[in-house]
Design an enzyme around this catalytic site. Structure first.
Site, PDB file in Angstrom:
ATOM      1  N   LYS A 243      27.415 -54.478  -9.905  1.00 17.62           N
ATOM      2  CA  LYS A 243      26.518 -53.286 -10.875  1.00 17.62           C
ATOM      3  C   LYS A 243      25.836 -54.411 -11.537  1.00 17.62           C
ATOM      4  O   LYS A 243      25.960 -55.738 -12.412  1.00 17.62           O
ATOM      5  CB  LYS A 243      28.047 -52.829 -11.825  1.00 17.62           C
ATOM      6  N   GLU A 331      41.250 -36.830 -15.366  1.00 13.88           N
ATOM      7  CA  GLU A 331      41.379 -35.634 -16.253  1.00 13.88           C
ATOM      8  C   GLU A 331      42.706 -35.088 -16.162  1.00 13.88           C
ATOM      9  O   GLU A 331      43.219 -34.325 -17.261  1.00 13.88           O
ATOM     10  CB  GLU A 331      40.356 -34.350 -16.326  1.00 13.88           C
ATOM     11  N   ARG A 359      37.921 -30.051 -15.342  1.00 16.39           N
ATOM     12  CA  ARG A 359      38.606 -30.378 -14.286  1.00 16.39           C
ATOM     13  C   ARG A 359      40.142 -29.489 -14.829  1.00 16.39           C
ATOM     14  O   ARG A 359      41.361 -30.120 -13.186  1.00 16.39           O
ATOM     15  CB  ARG A 359      38.318 -31.949 -13.865  1.00 16.39           C
TER      16      ARG A 359
HETATM   17  C1  LIG Z   1      35.294 -36.204 -13.719  1.00 12.79           C
HETATM   18  C2  LIG Z   1      34.744 -37.137 -14.215  1.00 12.79           C
HETATM   19  N1  LIG Z   1      34.773 -37.778 -15.169  1.00 12.79           N
HETATM   20  C3  LIG Z   1      34.416 -38.679 -15.812  1.00 12.79           C
HETATM   21  C4  LIG Z   1      32.912 -39.037 -15.307  1.00 12.79           C
HETATM   22  C5  LIG Z   1      32.549 -40.056 -15.839  1.00 12.79           C
HETATM   23  N2  LIG Z   1      31.591 -41.328 -15.345  1.00 12.79           N
HETATM   24  C6  LIG Z   1      30.687 -40.821 -14.737  1.00 12.79           C
HETATM   25  S1  LIG Z   1      30.325 -42.823 -13.589  1.00 12.79           S
HETATM   26  C7  LIG Z   1      31.632 -42.890 -14.260  1.00 12.79           C
HETATM   27  C8  LIG Z   1      32.178 -44.038 -13.668  1.00 12.79           C
HETATM   28  C9  LIG Z   1      32.067 -44.248 -12.305  1.00 12.79           C
HETATM   29  O1  LIG Z   1      32.648 -45.414 -11.823  1.00 12.79           O
HETATM   30  P1  LIG Z   1      32.179 -45.608 -10.243  1.00 12.79           P
HETATM   31  O2  LIG Z   1      32.363 -44.748  -9.298  1.00 12.79           O
HETATM   32  O3  LIG Z   1      32.936 -47.328 -10.125  1.00 12.79           O
HETATM   33  O4  LIG Z   1      31.321 -45.899  -9.758  1.00 12.79           O
HETATM   34  P2  LIG Z   1      30.184 -46.802 -10.828  1.00 12.79           P
HETATM   35  O5  LIG Z   1      28.689 -46.142 -12.596  1.00 12.79           O
HETATM   36  O6  LIG Z   1      30.500 -48.240 -11.550  1.00 12.79           O
HETATM   37  O7  LIG Z   1      28.465 -47.117  -9.502  1.00 12.79           O
HETATM   38  C10 LIG Z   1      32.573 -42.345 -14.927  1.00 12.79           C
HETATM   39  C11 LIG Z   1      33.790 -42.707 -15.370  1.00 12.79           C
HETATM   40  C12 LIG Z   1      32.368 -38.423 -14.783  1.00 12.79           C
HETATM   41  N3  LIG Z   1      31.028 -38.145 -14.150  1.00 12.79           N
HETATM   42  N4  LIG Z   1      33.321 -37.253 -14.216  1.00 12.79           N
END
Ligand SMILES: Cc1ncc(C[n+]2csc(CCOP(=O)(O)OP(=O)(O)O)c2C)c(N)n1
Ligand SMILES: CC(=O)[C@@H](O)[C@H](O)COP(=O)(O)O
Ligand SMILES: [Mg+2]
Length: 583
Positions: A243, A331, A359
């Protein structure tokens, strides 16, 4: 090179040897624009090669590419005809920060909330089978934090018993917004260290598995995708990326550089703001107050599904690691986990962004409210959130919670109210409570005042005028105060505080006193404060004028909160026009 690439078709004219140069230019392009326009930086920098390779090999848009969450889709946007308008990303009137079906044929599915990509791509794949499109490929790109969510596993579980042409690409950078957590994360780490066998979990689910591969090695990615392109049925590819790749500070501090705000495009240094004279963020009021309360009340637990930094629960995780939990993007689990703890007498603060609590709607009803368990929900990012737009606005919570029996619903008007309701709730309520507050800063610099108990179901008069009453809930009251600054003797402002139980005695007084009553909320007008007051006004045969002001019954786009408030009529300026129309 990037100047000449405005579509995947143009990309496919390049040789594999030319692609690393294109990756460099793409990274530079994203860094330069985000340095001033802001946005989700780290995730997109991490998938530059992956995105190039996918569009290079697969026949998009005929082959369907679905990005999970979609915050990492900037390279995809730039390569699919939106390079020249990329500087409008997340700005009002500009392109969305997430994939959006209406924006491009290449955006196969709208996202913003996580863990939907596998189900959506599987749906497309099954539809293709039914429609006889045998060659069509369907690719879900999902992160290591998002794949741990229940919904992703529901999709995998189904896909494994189909013959769908589905490729799940796991983009494993070992971090979500905050470090990924859980047993699955440990398993991925062990695979990378060579101490666990590759892909056992996904093989068990009947996927043909490949990887791990280096997600920054373009020739290797292209080789593997070409192979997978020819393989039918459900396939899984584990890709390792970094990242923030290409910007040293973003690689080093991946949490901050998930969405760093403005920064120096050359060094990556963020522009430090002097915030000492500003009121605190509601998030920090929550974070510091829960630590203060938990110091004295040993029963207090804090729970967040994957947002410890965003919610500021991180302060409690640091102070009381045994009593504060980041449960990952989960969630539904977070809510039922809270319910389980509450059955055992724990005092649980379950902090979830308003939009993500959608959710867990059944869990609130079935596991918490029906059993009248005194879980304390803290709904962060209530109301308009700004540039994340319609997927993230907390527009619906007042309405979706209002119809649930047993639940107390409260919105503080300022930081002191937030502290005091947290204090009140942990003293012990006989039922669950939802406390909603917005993203960003409050209004009181000296907010750390001694705790005072709040009377449940009581509203108050904040400004006394003679002709018009504005009945408010939550922090939007400050817009009413600004709007009425020229008419303090004419306009009364009431802070209802509680949507449920609503202060009917106060409403009785208001209906008796004023011929014009305006309700104001930063939630949908369908089912929130306005609806509750209208119901009561009808029951009491109120003869005056009732005007409901709030978020209109449509999805609100992205833009700054101020721009959006102006557009939908809840800015100080727009509220003053409503006031003037009755004077
Ligand atoms: C249902 C939901 N919960 C929380 C989030 C907030 N959120 C957005 S990106 C993220 C992390 C995602 O991590 P990953 O899937 O590893 O992707 P990366 O950012 O590392 O590419 C979170 C928790 C969201 N978008 N949707
Ligand atoms: C993509 C996503 O869902 C998160 O990154 C979100 O944008 C965070 O929002 P805040 O900046 O309000 O924490
Ligand atoms: Mg990740």
């Amino acid at each position: 090179m990037l100047d000449h690439i405005d579509s995947p078709h143009a990309l496919r004219q390049l040789s594999v040897e030319q692609l690393p140069q294109l990756s460099k230019e793409l990274r530079q392009f994203i860094i330069t624009i985000l340095a001033t326009k802001e946005g989700h930086l780290g995730a997109s920098l991490g998938v530059v090669e992956l995105t190039i390779a996918l569009h290079y090999v697969f026949n998009t848009p005929e082959d369907k590419l679905v990005w999970d969450v979609g915050h990492q889709a900037y390279v995809h946007k730039i390569l699919t005809g939106r390079k020249d308008i990329f500087h409008t990303n997340r700005q009002k009137g500009g392109i969305s920060g997430f994939p959006k079906i209406s924006e491009s044929d290449y955006d196969t599915f709208g996202t913003g909330h996580s863990s939907t990509s596998i189900s959506a791509a599987l749906g497309m794949a099954i539809a293709a089978t039914i429609q006889g499109k045998k060659e069509q490929q369907h690719i879900a790109v999902i992160g290591d934090a998002s794949i741990a969510s229940g919904m992703a596993f529901e999709g995998l579980n189904h896909a494994g018993v189909t013959e769908a042409n589905l490729l799940v690409v796991l983009n494993d950078n070992a971090i979500g917004i905050d470090p990924s957590i859980g047993a699955l994360k440990n398993y991925f780490t062990n695979v990378k260290k060579g101490t666990a066998r590759e892909n056992t979990v996904f093989e068990a689910l009947n996927f043909e598995c490949h990887g791990p591969v280096d997600g920054h090695d373009l020739p290797e990615l292209i080789r593997v995708f070409k192979k997978l392109q020819k393989t039918k049925g459900p396939k899984f590819l584990h890709v390792i990326t970094t990242k923030g790749k290409g910007l040293a500070l973003a690689e080093k501090d991946q949490v901050t550089y998930h969405a760093p705000g403005k920064f120096d495009a050359t060094t990556g240094e963020r522009y430090a703001k002097d915030t000492t004279q500003l009121p605190p963020k509601y998030q920090d009021v929550f974070g510091h107050t829960i630590v203060e309360l938990a110091t004295h009340n040993k029963k207090i637990i804090g729970i967040t599904p994957a947002m410890p930094t965003g919610s500021s629960l991180k302060y409690m995780i640091e102070a009381f690691p045994d009593r504060a939990f980041d449960v990952g993007i989960a969630e539904q689990h977070a809510v039922t986990l809270s319910a389980g703890m509450a059955t055992q007498g724990m005092v649980v603060f379950c902090n979830i962004y308003s939009t993500f609590l959608q959710r867990a709607y059944d869990q609130i009803i079935h596991d918490v409210a029906l059993q009248n368990l005194p879980v304390i929900f803290c709904l962060d990012r209530a109301g308009l959130v700004g540039q994340d737009g319609p997927t993230h606005h907390g527009s619906f919570d007042l309405a979706y919670l209002n119809c649930i029996p047993n639940l107390i619903i409260y919105a503080p008007k300022d930081e002191v109210d937030l502290r005091n309701i947290m204090f009140t709730a942990q003293l012990g309520l006989p039922q669950p409570i939802a406390i909603r507050y917005p993203r960003g800063r409050g209004v009181i610099i000296d907010w750390m005042q001694p705790f005072q108990k709040i009377a449940i179901g009581k509203g108050s008069c904040i400004q006394k005028g003679k002709r018009i009453a504005i009945v408010c809930i939550g922090t939007i009251i400050h817009n009413a105060l600004k709007a009425s600054k020229d008419h303090p003797k004419t306009v009364s402002i009431y802070d209802m505080g509680f949507l449920k139980p609503i202060d009917t005695a106060l409403l009785d007084t208001i209906f008796k006193t004023y011929e014009v009553v305006i309700t104001l909320e930063d939630g949908t007008i369908k089912g929130g404060l306005g609806s509750v007051v209208a119901d009561y006004a009808f029951a009491k045969a109120y003869k005056g004028t009732l005007k409901i002001v709030g978020i209109p019954d449509r999805f609100i786009t992205h833009g700054t909160v101020e721009e959006l408030q102006e557009e939908i009529g809840i800015s100080p300026n727009e509220i003053s026009k409503v006031i003037d129309s009755y004077l």
